[in-house]
Design a protein around this motif. Structure first.
Motif, PDB file in Angstrom:
ATOM      1  N   ALA A  63      27.599  39.325  41.171  1.00  0.00           N
ATOM      2  CA  ALA A  63      26.998  38.785  42.396  1.00  0.00           C
ATOM      3  C   ALA A  63      28.038  38.045  43.229  1.00  0.00           C
ATOM      4  CB  ALA A  63      25.839  37.852  42.035  1.00  0.00           C
ATOM      5  N   THR A  64      28.915  37.297  42.565  1.00  0.00           N
ATOM      6  CA  THR A  64      29.972  36.576  43.286  1.00  0.00           C
ATOM      7  C   THR A  64      30.886  37.552  44.008  1.00  0.00           C
ATOM      8  OG1 THR A  64      29.951  34.744  41.705  1.00  0.00           O
ATOM      9  CG2 THR A  64      31.942  35.017  43.035  1.00  0.00           C
ATOM     10  N   MET A  65      31.304  38.584  43.302  1.00  0.00           N
ATOM     11  CA  MET A  65      32.201  39.560  43.928  1.00  0.00           C
ATOM     12  C   MET A  65      31.537  40.227  45.128  1.00  0.00           C
ATOM     13  SD  MET A  65      33.835  43.101  42.451  1.00  0.00           S
ATOM     14  CE  MET A  65      32.207  43.867  42.444  1.00  0.00           C
ATOM     15  N   LEU A  66      30.325  40.730  44.943  1.00  0.00           N
ATOM     16  CA  LEU A  66      29.658  41.465  46.013  1.00  0.00           C
ATOM     17  C   LEU A  66      29.395  40.581  47.232  1.00  0.00           C
ATOM     18  CD1 LEU A  66      27.159  43.663  43.957  1.00  0.00           C
ATOM     19  CD2 LEU A  66      29.271  44.396  45.103  1.00  0.00           C
ATOM     20  N   SER A  67      29.199  39.296  47.004  1.00  0.00           N
ATOM     21  CA  SER A  67      28.946  38.394  48.135  1.00  0.00           C
ATOM     22  C   SER A  67      30.195  38.171  48.974  1.00  0.00           C
ATOM     23  CB  SER A  67      28.417  37.047  47.630  1.00  0.00           C
ATOM     24  OG  SER A  67      29.420  36.325  46.934  1.00  0.00           O
ATOM     25  N   HIS A  68      31.368  38.543  48.447  1.00  0.00           N
ATOM     26  CA  HIS A  68      32.619  38.381  49.178  1.00  0.00           C
ATOM     27  C   HIS A  68      33.252  39.720  49.548  1.00  0.00           C
ATOM     28  CE1 HIS A  68      32.213  34.387  47.276  1.00  0.00           C
ATOM     29  NE2 HIS A  68      32.902  33.951  48.307  1.00  0.00           N
ATOM     30  N   VAL A  69      32.483  40.799  49.463  1.00  0.00           N
ATOM     31  CA  VAL A  69      32.979  42.123  49.860  1.00  0.00           C
ATOM     32  C   VAL A  69      32.551  42.405  51.286  1.00  0.00           C
ATOM     33  CG1 VAL A  69      32.725  44.604  49.476  1.00  0.00           C
ATOM     34  CG2 VAL A  69      33.056  43.081  47.534  1.00  0.00           C
ATOM     35  N   SER A  70      33.524  42.714  52.137  1.00  0.00           N
ATOM     36  CA  SER A  70      33.199  43.114  53.506  1.00  0.00           C
ATOM     37  C   SER A  70      33.099  44.633  53.540  1.00  0.00           C
ATOM     38  CB  SER A  70      34.286  42.632  54.473  1.00  0.00           C
ATOM     39  OG  SER A  70      35.546  43.156  54.113  1.00  0.00           O
ATOM     40  N   GLY A  71      32.056  45.142  54.126  1.00  0.00           N
ATOM     41  CA  GLY A  71      31.831  46.579  54.124  1.00  0.00           C
ATOM     42  C   GLY A  71      30.889  46.984  53.007  1.00  0.00           C
ATOM     43  N   GLN A  72      30.159  48.052  53.202  1.00  0.00           N
ATOM     44  CA  GLN A  72      29.161  48.509  52.246  1.00  0.00           C
ATOM     45  C   GLN A  72      29.824  49.065  50.987  1.00  0.00           C
ATOM     46  OE1 GLN A  72      25.975  48.071  52.788  1.00  0.00           O
ATOM     47  NE2 GLN A  72      25.189  49.088  50.951  1.00  0.00           N
ATOM     48  N   PRO A  73      29.398  48.625  49.788  1.00  0.00           N
ATOM     49  CA  PRO A  73      29.935  49.214  48.553  1.00  0.00           C
ATOM     50  C   PRO A  73      29.666  50.714  48.501  1.00  0.00           C
ATOM     51  CG  PRO A  73      28.784  47.169  48.067  1.00  0.00           C
ATOM     52  CD  PRO A  73      28.484  47.496  49.512  1.00  0.00           C
ATOM     53  N   LEU A  74      30.614  51.454  47.941  1.00  0.00           N
ATOM     54  CA  LEU A  74      30.510  52.913  47.900  1.00  0.00           C
ATOM     55  C   LEU A  74      29.987  53.425  46.569  1.00  0.00           C
ATOM     56  CD1 LEU A  74      33.879  53.754  49.714  1.00  0.00           C
ATOM     57  CD2 LEU A  74      31.566  53.850  50.668  1.00  0.00           C
ATOM     58  N   HIS A  75      29.807  52.555  45.588  1.00  0.00           N
ATOM     59  CA  HIS A  75      29.296  52.947  44.275  1.00  0.00           C
ATOM     60  C   HIS A  75      28.884  51.688  43.537  1.00  0.00           C
ATOM     61  CE1 HIS A  75      33.003  51.454  42.377  1.00  0.00           C
ATOM     62  NE2 HIS A  75      33.634  51.997  43.410  1.00  0.00           N
ATOM     63  N   ASN A  76      28.304  51.850  42.386  1.00  0.00           N
ATOM     64  CA  ASN A  76      27.964  50.691  41.572  1.00  0.00           C
ATOM     65  C   ASN A  76      29.234  50.075  40.991  1.00  0.00           C
ATOM     66  OD1 ASN A  76      25.151  50.952  41.927  1.00  0.00           O
ATOM     67  ND2 ASN A  76      25.020  52.439  40.247  1.00  0.00           N
ATOM     68  N   PRO A  77      29.306  48.755  40.899  1.00  0.00           N
ATOM     69  CA  PRO A  77      30.502  48.112  40.335  1.00  0.00           C
ATOM     70  C   PRO A  77      30.778  48.589  38.908  1.00  0.00           C
ATOM     71  CG  PRO A  77      29.130  46.500  41.458  1.00  0.00           C
ATOM     72  CD  PRO A  77      28.325  47.761  41.396  1.00  0.00           C
ATOM     73  N   ARG A  78      32.066  48.710  38.582  1.00  0.00           N
ATOM     74  CA  ARG A  78      32.491  49.115  37.247  1.00  0.00           C
ATOM     75  C   ARG A  78      33.095  47.911  36.530  1.00  0.00           C
ATOM     76  NH1 ARG A  78      34.846  53.628  40.226  1.00  0.00           N
ATOM     77  NH2 ARG A  78      36.841  52.557  40.036  1.00  0.00           N
ATOM     78  N   GLN A  79      32.766  47.755  35.272  1.00  0.00           N
ATOM     79  CA  GLN A  79      33.270  46.605  34.515  1.00  0.00           C
ATOM     80  C   GLN A  79      34.314  47.037  33.490  1.00  0.00           C
ATOM     81  OE1 GLN A  79      31.234  44.365  31.150  1.00  0.00           O
ATOM     82  NE2 GLN A  79      30.864  42.945  32.851  1.00  0.00           N
ATOM     83  N   PHE A  80      35.340  46.170  33.303  1.00  0.00           N
ATOM     84  CA  PHE A  80      36.386  46.413  32.314  1.00  0.00           C
ATOM     85  C   PHE A  80      36.548  45.150  31.468  1.00  0.00           C
ATOM     86  CE2 PHE A  80      37.328  48.421  36.363  1.00  0.00           C
ATOM     87  CZ  PHE A  80      37.395  49.765  36.007  1.00  0.00           C
ATOM     88  N   ARG A  81      36.758  45.356  30.186  1.00  0.00           N
ATOM     89  CA  ARG A  81      37.083  44.257  29.284  1.00  0.00           C
ATOM     90  C   ARG A  81      38.520  44.441  28.822  1.00  0.00           C
ATOM     91  NH1 ARG A  81      31.740  42.844  25.649  1.00  0.00           N
ATOM     92  NH2 ARG A  81      30.210  43.041  27.346  1.00  0.00           N
ATOM     93  N   PHE A  82      39.239  43.370  28.717  1.00  0.00           N
ATOM     94  CA  PHE A  82      40.637  43.482  28.322  1.00  0.00           C
ATOM     95  C   PHE A  82      41.073  42.239  27.555  1.00  0.00           C
ATOM     96  CE2 PHE A  82      40.556  41.637  32.606  1.00  0.00           C
ATOM     97  CZ  PHE A  82      41.360  40.501  32.454  1.00  0.00           C
ATOM     98  N   THR A  83      42.141  42.405  26.818  1.00  0.00           N
ATOM     99  CA  THR A  83      42.798  41.295  26.146  1.00  0.00           C
ATOM    100  C   THR A  83      44.200  41.189  26.701  1.00  0.00           C
ATOM    101  OG1 THR A  83      41.534  41.664  24.111  1.00  0.00           O
ATOM    102  CG2 THR A  83      43.553  40.358  23.935  1.00  0.00           C
ATOM    103  N   PRO A  84      44.546  40.100  27.383  1.00  0.00           N
ATOM    104  CA  PRO A  84      45.899  40.003  27.943  1.00  0.00           C
ATOM    105  C   PRO A  84      46.934  39.990  26.819  1.00  0.00           C
ATOM    106  CG  PRO A  84      44.762  37.884  28.065  1.00  0.00           C
ATOM    107  CD  PRO A  84      43.748  38.885  27.634  1.00  0.00           C
ATOM    108  N   GLY A  85      47.985  40.762  27.000  1.00  0.00           N
ATOM    109  CA  GLY A  85      49.030  40.819  25.991  1.00  0.00           C
ATOM    110  C   GLY A  85      49.760  42.136  26.026  1.00  0.00           C
ATOM    111  N   ARG A  86      50.428  42.458  24.927  1.00  0.00           N
ATOM    112  CA  ARG A  86      51.234  43.683  24.869  1.00  0.00           C
ATOM    113  C   ARG A  86      51.286  44.204  23.440  1.00  0.00           C
ATOM    114  NH1 ARG A  86      56.001  43.111  22.346  1.00  0.00           N
ATOM    115  NH2 ARG A  86      56.696  40.982  21.903  1.00  0.00           N
ATOM    116  N   ARG A  87      51.611  45.498  23.309  1.00  0.00           N
ATOM    117  CA  ARG A  87      51.867  46.047  21.984  1.00  0.00           C
ATOM    118  C   ARG A  87      53.099  45.351  21.395  1.00  0.00           C
ATOM    119  NH1 ARG A  87      47.029  48.312  21.360  1.00  0.00           N
ATOM    120  NH2 ARG A  87      46.598  49.732  23.094  1.00  0.00           N
TER     121      ARG A  87
END
Length: 515
Positions: A301-325
């Motif tokens: 909701a926070t992101m969409l409230s700060h998007v200018s222009g109509q969204p072109l698809h449903n938001p996609r979510q990613f989970r990650f762990t910061p770091g490296r191999r």
């Protein structure tokens, strides 16, 4: 030490990383020196699997990467619907309502062999309140949304700036694929059913069709999954969550709203930060956040409230762990892109890390062979490069002055990695910015962050005290006047795109908006 000879390279995974690697390797091995020992390259990807595909903001090294392939800026801009990028605007990072730009360029020029930053600090001591940004051509061009190509032979240090692209990453991958296939890279659209290993690393891949694909050298471009480097070879992962608290991202593309700006926007919110990347045909948007501080629904909701222009698809979510191999190269397999590690895209370094890894591979393969010394060197440099970028990103959080949300208070209180602590101390004590090996960002990038976030040095070089005050202030005024005159003569960003790159405004665009 015995060398392992390479006759076949198998790249697993397409997307930006896979096809950039294929393009660079096929060009490298097509040069005359390899005709006696030809190397076959095959890329395996599945059209059933999507890619993350949100890495749309780059740093200037991308232009040098594709230039080595023989591609020009106008060609790539047209093919990828790109816009020009002079830097990143950071909003709300120091405090809510604050703003500063990290440019691809220099701040000021030295006076009588005294480095500029010390001249600037001396002028402040004399009562001059001019902001540091006034001495950067890149910042001023970005602020006024103007763009031109840098002078090939600048007559003044004040004229030096660089630029990058905002581009459609999926279109860039297609461009790299077309380049690669035209030069003999074999593409296989298939799912991998099994990875076979032996004492030397990856022995073969078993496709769902039953085909067994053998190779001498494998490149893992399978993203976070790390199918080869982690699942098969168990490289291990170094987790940096003790410094980087954000662990999720939501991304959405939206319709064009206003004229394209020549900068990326990174706006801090209470639980993370939001990117806005202008392309010719759409905008890229995303919110990187700490799941401990906000729910996924609230973040969306926070992101969409700060998007200018109509969204072109449903938001996609990613989970990650910061770091490296722990090792980016294990036996006969090297990992590129997200398979190698992940740092949030705050400074647009994801694609740059692909480029630098590819460069090291090309340097290693002066002949189509490698040994353990090559592997160890690659892993050490990759480690340092990731750590240097990690520290630069940590600085954005550590030096904030916000007191409105737990994320920012926790970030300010964190204990720093030793190298970053020493680097910050050198600036706070003497306004020095030591350059460490394998740093992507130079001294002026650190100055932009220090100044924008309010990190102040306690002293400056004593040589600045020897400069006559009125002469110093006059020369600083001349620098500002030069930058002002230069910017005034430069066309608008969208005019540059129209004139040189065939850009046509989208129907939704409103000239002059979104500056």
């Amino acid at each position: 030490m015995q060398k392992t000879t390479i006759r076949t390279i198998v790249i697993v995974g397409g997307g930006t990383a896979g096809w950039m690697c294929a393009a660079a390797l096929c060009q490298h091995f097509s040069t005359p020196q390899f005709r006696a020992q030809p190397v076959q390259i095959r890329l395996i990807e599945s059209s059933e699997l999507g890619t993350v595909g949100v890495g749309e903001s780059t740093i200037p090294s991308i232009r040098r990467f594709y230039a080595r392939l023989g591609l020009t800026d106008p060609q790539v801009i047209a093919a990828t619907k790109a816009t020009c990028k002079l830097g990143i605007e950071f909003r709300n990072w120091r405090t809510v309502g604050s703003s500063f730009i990290h440019p691809f360029g220099l701040f000021g020029q030295q006076v009588q062999d005294v480095p500029f930053i010390h001249c600037y600090l001396k002028a402040q001591q004399l009562g001059d309140t001019t902001p540091l940004a006034a001495y950067s051509l890149g910042v001023n061009l970005a602020q006024q949304n103007k763009f031109c190509l840098p002078a090939p032979q600048p007559q003044s240090m004040l004229s030096i700036f660089d630029w990058a692209l905002h581009f459609d990453a999926s279109r860039f991958a297609v461009l790299m694929r077309e380049y690669s296939e035209a030069r003999g890279v074999e593409r296989t659209d298939a799912m991998i059913d099994q990875v076979l290993t032996n004492a030397n690393g990856i022995e073969a891949l078993v496709l769902q069709s039953g085909e067994v694909v053998k190779g001498d050298f494998f490149v893992d471009c399978t993203g976070f999954k790390g199918m080869l480097i982690e699942e098969a070879l168990q490289s291990g992962y170094e987790n940096w969550s003790q410094w980087l608290f954000c662990d999720r991202a939501i991304a959405v593309q939206s319709e064009v709203s206003g004229a394209p700006v020549a900068r990326t926007k990174a706006t801090a919110h209470s639980a993370g930060w939001q990117w806005q990347i202008p392309l010719q045909h759409r905008h890229g948007n995303g919110y990187v956040y700490a799941s401990a501080c906000i729910s996924d629904d609230e973040a969306t909701a926070t992101m969409l409230s700060h998007v200018s222009g109509q969204p072109l698809h449903n938001p996609r979510q990613f989970r990650f762990t910061p770091g490296r191999r722990k090792q980016a190269w294990v036996k006969n397999c090297v990992a590129l892109g997200l398979a190698s590690g992940f740092l949030e895209p705050l400074e647009s370094t994801s694609i740059a890390l692909i480029e630098t890894s590819i460069d090291r591979l090309l340097q290693t393969f002066s002949t189509p062979a490698y040994d353990q010394t090559d592997i160890d060197r690659f892993n050490e440099v990759t480690k340092l490069e990731y750590e240097r970028i990690r520290d630069f990103i940590i600085l954005h959080y550590k030096a904030n002055q916000r007191d409105d949300a737990p994320l920012w208070r926790q970030s300010r209180a964190m204990t720093l990695p030793p190298e970053l602590a020493d680097k910050m101390q050198a600036y706070q004590d003497h306004a020095e910015v030591p350059r460490l090996p394998w740093e992507i960002f130079g001294a002026d990038s650190w100055l932009a962050l220090y100044d924008g976030l309010g990190v102040k040095p306690g002293a400056f070089n004593a040589r600045a005290d020897s400069l006559p005050p009125q002469q110093l202030l006059a020369q600083l005024q001349q620098m500002r006047d030069y930058i002002s005159r230069t910017v005034q003569a430069v066309p608008e960003h969208q005019e540059f795109l129209r004139r040189f790159c065939g850009y046509q405004s989208m129907p939704q665009a409103v000239a002059g908006a979104s500056k």
